[in-house]
Design a protein around this motif. Structure first.
Motif, PDB file in Angstrom:
ATOM      1  N   ILE A 183      -3.924  11.187  10.912  1.00  0.00           N
ATOM      2  CA  ILE A 183      -2.459  11.158  11.009  1.00  0.00           C
ATOM      3  C   ILE A 183      -1.856  10.232   9.960  1.00  0.00           C
ATOM      4  O   ILE A 183      -0.853  10.564   9.335  1.00  0.00           O
ATOM      5  CB  ILE A 183      -2.012  10.754  12.428  1.00  0.00           C
ATOM      6  N   THR A 184      -2.486   9.062   9.731  1.00  0.00           N
ATOM      7  CA  THR A 184      -1.872   8.140   8.758  1.00  0.00           C
ATOM      8  C   THR A 184      -2.136   8.553   7.311  1.00  0.00           C
ATOM      9  O   THR A 184      -1.323   8.258   6.449  1.00  0.00           O
ATOM     10  CB  THR A 184      -2.354   6.688   8.950  1.00  0.00           C
ATOM     11  N   ALA A 185      -3.241   9.215   7.055  1.00  0.00           N
ATOM     12  CA  ALA A 185      -3.579   9.532   5.663  1.00  0.00           C
ATOM     13  C   ALA A 185      -2.504  10.337   4.916  1.00  0.00           C
ATOM     14  O   ALA A 185      -2.180   9.992   3.790  1.00  0.00           O
ATOM     15  CB  ALA A 185      -4.930  10.231   5.596  1.00  0.00           C
ATOM     16  N   PRO A 186      -1.917  11.388   5.517  1.00  0.00           N
ATOM     17  CA  PRO A 186      -0.897  12.129   4.758  1.00  0.00           C
ATOM     18  C   PRO A 186       0.331  11.289   4.411  1.00  0.00           C
ATOM     19  O   PRO A 186       1.084  11.649   3.516  1.00  0.00           O
ATOM     20  CB  PRO A 186      -0.501  13.270   5.700  1.00  0.00           C
ATOM     21  N   LEU A 187       0.543  10.160   5.132  1.00  0.00           N
ATOM     22  CA  LEU A 187       1.691   9.310   4.826  1.00  0.00           C
ATOM     23  C   LEU A 187       1.576   8.722   3.428  1.00  0.00           C
ATOM     24  O   LEU A 187       2.576   8.500   2.749  1.00  0.00           O
ATOM     25  CB  LEU A 187       1.787   8.137   5.800  1.00  0.00           C
ATOM     26  N   MET A 190       0.825  -1.204   0.000  1.00  0.00           N
ATOM     27  CA  MET A 190       0.000   0.000   0.000  1.00  0.00           C
ATOM     28  C   MET A 190       0.860   1.255   0.000  1.00  0.00           C
ATOM     29  O   MET A 190       0.528   2.243  -0.634  1.00  0.00           O
ATOM     30  CB  MET A 190      -0.936   0.009   1.214  1.00  0.00           C
ATOM     31  N   LEU A 191       2.004   1.183   0.702  1.00  0.00           N
ATOM     32  CA  LEU A 191       2.914   2.338   0.745  1.00  0.00           C
ATOM     33  C   LEU A 191       3.496   2.620  -0.639  1.00  0.00           C
ATOM     34  O   LEU A 191       3.930   3.741  -0.925  1.00  0.00           O
ATOM     35  CB  LEU A 191       4.060   2.099   1.730  1.00  0.00           C
ATOM     36  N   VAL A 192       3.548   1.608  -1.487  1.00  0.00           N
ATOM     37  CA  VAL A 192       4.031   1.822  -2.853  1.00  0.00           C
ATOM     38  C   VAL A 192       2.861   2.160  -3.773  1.00  0.00           C
ATOM     39  O   VAL A 192       2.885   3.160  -4.488  1.00  0.00           O
ATOM     40  CB  VAL A 192       4.782   0.575  -3.377  1.00  0.00           C
ATOM     41  N   PHE A 193       1.816   1.338  -3.715  1.00  0.00           N
ATOM     42  CA  PHE A 193       0.702   1.469  -4.662  1.00  0.00           C
ATOM     43  C   PHE A 193       0.035   2.851  -4.602  1.00  0.00           C
ATOM     44  O   PHE A 193      -0.136   3.508  -5.628  1.00  0.00           O
ATOM     45  CB  PHE A 193      -0.338   0.373  -4.379  1.00  0.00           C
ATOM     46  N   ILE A 194      -0.325   3.288  -3.398  1.00  0.00           N
ATOM     47  CA  ILE A 194      -1.135   4.508  -3.285  1.00  0.00           C
ATOM     48  C   ILE A 194      -0.417   5.747  -3.833  1.00  0.00           C
ATOM     49  O   ILE A 194      -0.971   6.448  -4.674  1.00  0.00           O
ATOM     50  CB  ILE A 194      -1.612   4.722  -1.828  1.00  0.00           C
ATOM     51  N   PRO A 195       0.816   6.034  -3.398  1.00  0.00           N
ATOM     52  CA  PRO A 195       1.454   7.233  -3.950  1.00  0.00           C
ATOM     53  C   PRO A 195       1.742   7.125  -5.451  1.00  0.00           C
ATOM     54  O   PRO A 195       1.708   8.126  -6.139  1.00  0.00           O
ATOM     55  CB  PRO A 195       2.758   7.374  -3.162  1.00  0.00           C
ATOM     56  N   VAL A 196       2.016   5.922  -5.933  1.00  0.00           N
ATOM     57  CA  VAL A 196       2.356   5.783  -7.355  1.00  0.00           C
ATOM     58  C   VAL A 196       1.150   6.093  -8.240  1.00  0.00           C
ATOM     59  O   VAL A 196       1.303   6.658  -9.318  1.00  0.00           O
ATOM     60  CB  VAL A 196       2.933   4.379  -7.662  1.00  0.00           C
ATOM     61  N   LEU A 237      -7.228  -0.038   4.093  1.00  0.00           N
ATOM     62  CA  LEU A 237      -6.487  -1.277   4.330  1.00  0.00           C
ATOM     63  C   LEU A 237      -5.173  -0.981   5.046  1.00  0.00           C
ATOM     64  O   LEU A 237      -4.812  -1.633   6.025  1.00  0.00           O
ATOM     65  CB  LEU A 237      -6.198  -1.929   2.972  1.00  0.00           C
ATOM     66  N   PHE A 238      -4.467   0.031   4.574  1.00  0.00           N
ATOM     67  CA  PHE A 238      -3.190   0.411   5.176  1.00  0.00           C
ATOM     68  C   PHE A 238      -3.395   0.844   6.624  1.00  0.00           C
ATOM     69  O   PHE A 238      -2.652   0.449   7.518  1.00  0.00           O
ATOM     70  CB  PHE A 238      -2.549   1.544   4.375  1.00  0.00           C
ATOM     71  N   HIS A 239      -4.446   1.645   6.845  1.00  0.00           N
ATOM     72  CA  HIS A 239      -4.724   2.150   8.177  1.00  0.00           C
ATOM     73  C   HIS A 239      -5.004   1.000   9.153  1.00  0.00           C
ATOM     74  O   HIS A 239      -4.527   0.998  10.281  1.00  0.00           O
ATOM     75  CB  HIS A 239      -5.914   3.104   8.111  1.00  0.00           C
ATOM     76  N   ARG A 240      -5.780   0.006   8.673  1.00  0.00           N
ATOM     77  CA  ARG A 240      -6.111  -1.132   9.532  1.00  0.00           C
ATOM     78  C   ARG A 240      -4.869  -1.924   9.916  1.00  0.00           C
ATOM     79  O   ARG A 240      -4.678  -2.308  11.065  1.00  0.00           O
ATOM     80  CB  ARG A 240      -7.108  -2.041   8.818  1.00  0.00           C
TER      81      ARG A 240
END
Lengths: 301, 274
Positions: free
Chosen positions: B102-106, A232-238, A290-293
């Motif tokens: 807090i997590t959303a801007p990440l 998710m850390l890769v997919f979302i910003p890309v 999903l990432f938040h959970r």
């Protein structure tokens, strides 16, 4: 123990003021802006400063509310926008797969290294991501150019006679994205893998499971949270990436971040840019949730 | 599990090579005499001289450093408060909303953050007349916001690991709550505060997309400056700048790693001795 009730009221007087500061900041500067995006996405473009019509107008003692779904209609009618969304999702998906394929073994190697060496190895992976993102993308421009180092080297070796067009293609964008986002994949995977209990692996080995079987039946399922968080850390910003497709991509690379930028800065069409952003947020809502959970479960926050 | 040959270890070093080789090449070519980036024409430091004579870039560097310093500082202060809320008050109304914010801007794409912030500033300017113009102030606000997210993650994880009996002891011995916070809690979480500050500082220095949206005329940051010149093609002056950035970051990163390690070592030896 009479200290516990006191601790429970840790900083009791200032408690609400303390609570309010970061809460207020994020409310005003992170949550509120999305309301404005939503508002402007239903406005009409106008030749004015700022270039959109007002949502509420007080005309002859009557409050007029003008909501226009024209911008969304416009996005749906033009195949360019739909293609841009589709391309972005496709590129983000494959970039995530490539990052996972390279990042998983790297995270695994760090987690299996001697304890005292782990920090250094992790630092080695993270260090490039602290130097400028722009500079790292720029480094690839010099390498991938037609008269760049890679083409020159290949020609000198006699592998090719003509330079291969690499810069300004989707291939270059993939390289740039994987290069830039790899550390974001390695970090959560490492954090997960390092917590694994080795006795499970030992038990499996005792029961006769080989290396590969142990990996697929124990390590991989246990690391699923790390895999999802990293992905998710890769997919979302890309999906929303602008800089990499702009510098490394070509005319074939139509990504939504780039289209949004052009609508905003070149066409100065703020309502269409807002509508584009709003749909992007809607698409990303599921992966962000999903990432938040996962973050909550892993104790990150 | 000792292994003679391991696939993951091989992949690790391949990955490291992938990450470092392009930057090393950049560093080497920054000392190239030739204007052509790919042709080696002898060692020269002339691009560094040209870089330092470029007034526009130097102004942008100074402005970016100021913004990064102010953003990192504000973000860390807010993040300490935010972390105290997240870790110490586990059940309060709106906790889900707060942790979501807090997590959303990440993960939120930069173009969305930039666009939404700009629209906010424009609308606020119209309604309440503040901020009247966009420039350093608006960039500072935007950067503080996303740095706050990263800092909170770093600081709250340290706060969660912290041994609370030390605070209880301090309160037992008669230190007030504010005294306890400043003399016990803050020193214990200080390594996390330092690394959060450094992370925020580099994130702010790095950002081009959000700054492009929320800045105004006359407040160009270094990344915006670099981006516009890189868009036109590869220039050796940027190679020199890149090398300086890489060097600075490496020094800061290694120093902070060293100090964190030393501080952790000292804490653990003190705890072992007591």
């Amino acid at each position: 123990m009479n200290t516990y009730p006191m601790l429970k009221k840790f900083l009791p007087q200032g408690r609400y003021t303390l609570m309010a500061a970061p809460f207020l900041w994020l409310g005003v500067f992170f949550l509120l802006p999305f309301l404005f995006v939503a508002k402007i996405s239903v406005a009409e473009g106008a030749l004015a400063i700022p270039p959109y019509t007002a949502l509420f107008e007080w005309l002859d003692g009557v409050l007029n509310i003008r909501v226009s779904l024209y911008n969304f209609q416009w996005l749906l009618d033009d195949p360019l926008y739909i293609q841009a969304y589709w391309n972005s999702i496709k590129m983000a998906f494959w970039s995530t797969v490539y990052c996972l394929l390279i990042g998983y073994p790297m995270a695994y190697a760090i987690a299996k290294a001697p304890r005292d060496k782990q920090t250094v190895l992790l630092l080695l992976v993270l260090l490039p991501s602290w130097t400028s993102f722009l500079i790292r993308v720029y480094a690839w421009m010099g390498l991938l150019k037609n008269n760049g180092l890679i083409n020159s080297a290949l020609m000198w070796l006699g592998v090719i006679n003509e330079p291969i067009q690499m810069l300004n293609t989707n291939f270059a964008v993939y390289i740039g994205v994987v290069y830039s986002y790899l550390p974001f994949m390695v970090l959560p995977l490492y954090a997960n893998l390092v917590k694994h209990d080795n006795s499970l692996l030992e038990a499996a080995a005792d029961l006769g499971a080989g290396h590969i079987k142990r990996f697929f039946t124990i390590t991989l399922p246990l690391s699923m949270n790390g895999v999802i968080a990293g992905s998710m850390l890769v997919f979302i910003p890309v999906v929303g990436e602008y800089v990499i497709p702009e510098l490394l991509g070509g005319t074939e690379t139509i990504m939504i971040g780039k289209v949004l930028w052009q609508e905003f800065f070149n066409n100065r069409d703020w309502p269409v840019a807002s509508a584009l952003a709003l749909i992007m947020v809607l698409i990303l809502l599921v992966p962000i949730g999903l990432f938040h959970r996962i973050q909550n479960k892993e104790g990150g926050l | 599990m000792a292994q003679r040959f391991s696939f993951s270890r091989l992949m690790f070093w391949v990955g490291i090579a992938f990450l470092y080789v392009p930057m090393l090449i950049l560093v080497v070519y920054s000392f190239n005499e030739s204007r052509l980036v790919t042709v080696w024409a002898g060692f020269s430091g002339k691009w560094y001289v040209e870089l330092f004579q470029d007034q526009q870039i130097m102004t942008a560097v100074w402005r970016s450093l100021q913004i990064a310093f102010l953003s990192a500082s504000a973000a860390v202060v807010l993040a300490v408060l935010g972390s105290l809320i997240m870790v110490r008050h586990r059940n309060f109304k709106g906790r889900t909303l707060f942790s979501g914010m807090i997590t959303a801007p990440l993960v939120m794409p930069d173009v969305i953050i930039g666009l939404s912030m700009l629209l906010l500033f424009v609308a606020m300017g119209q309604m309440i007349g503040w901020p009247a113009n966009r420039g350093m102030l608006t960039v500072w606000i935007a950067h503080t916001t996303f740095c706050l997210a990263y800092s909170t993650v770093v600081i709250s994880s340290r706060l969660r690991e912290m041994d609370r009996s030390l605070e209880e002891a301090s309160l037992d011995l008669g230190a007030g709550q504010i005294g306890t916070f400043f003399s016990v809690t803050l020193p214990i979480i200080s390594p996390a505060i330092i690394s959060a500050w450094l992370l925020s500082f580099t994130l702010s220095l790095d950002d081009v997309v959000i700054a492009s949206f929320v800045t105004g005329p006359g407040a160009t940051t270094l990344p915006i400056e670099v981006f516009s010149s890189v868009r036109l093609g590869v220039t050796p002056k940027i190679n020199a700048l890149a090398t300086l950035i890489i060097a600075a970051v490496s020094i800061v990163a290694i120093a902070s790693w060293y100090f964190t390690k030393r501080m952790n070592d000292r804490v653990s030896t003190q705890l072992a001795a007591s």
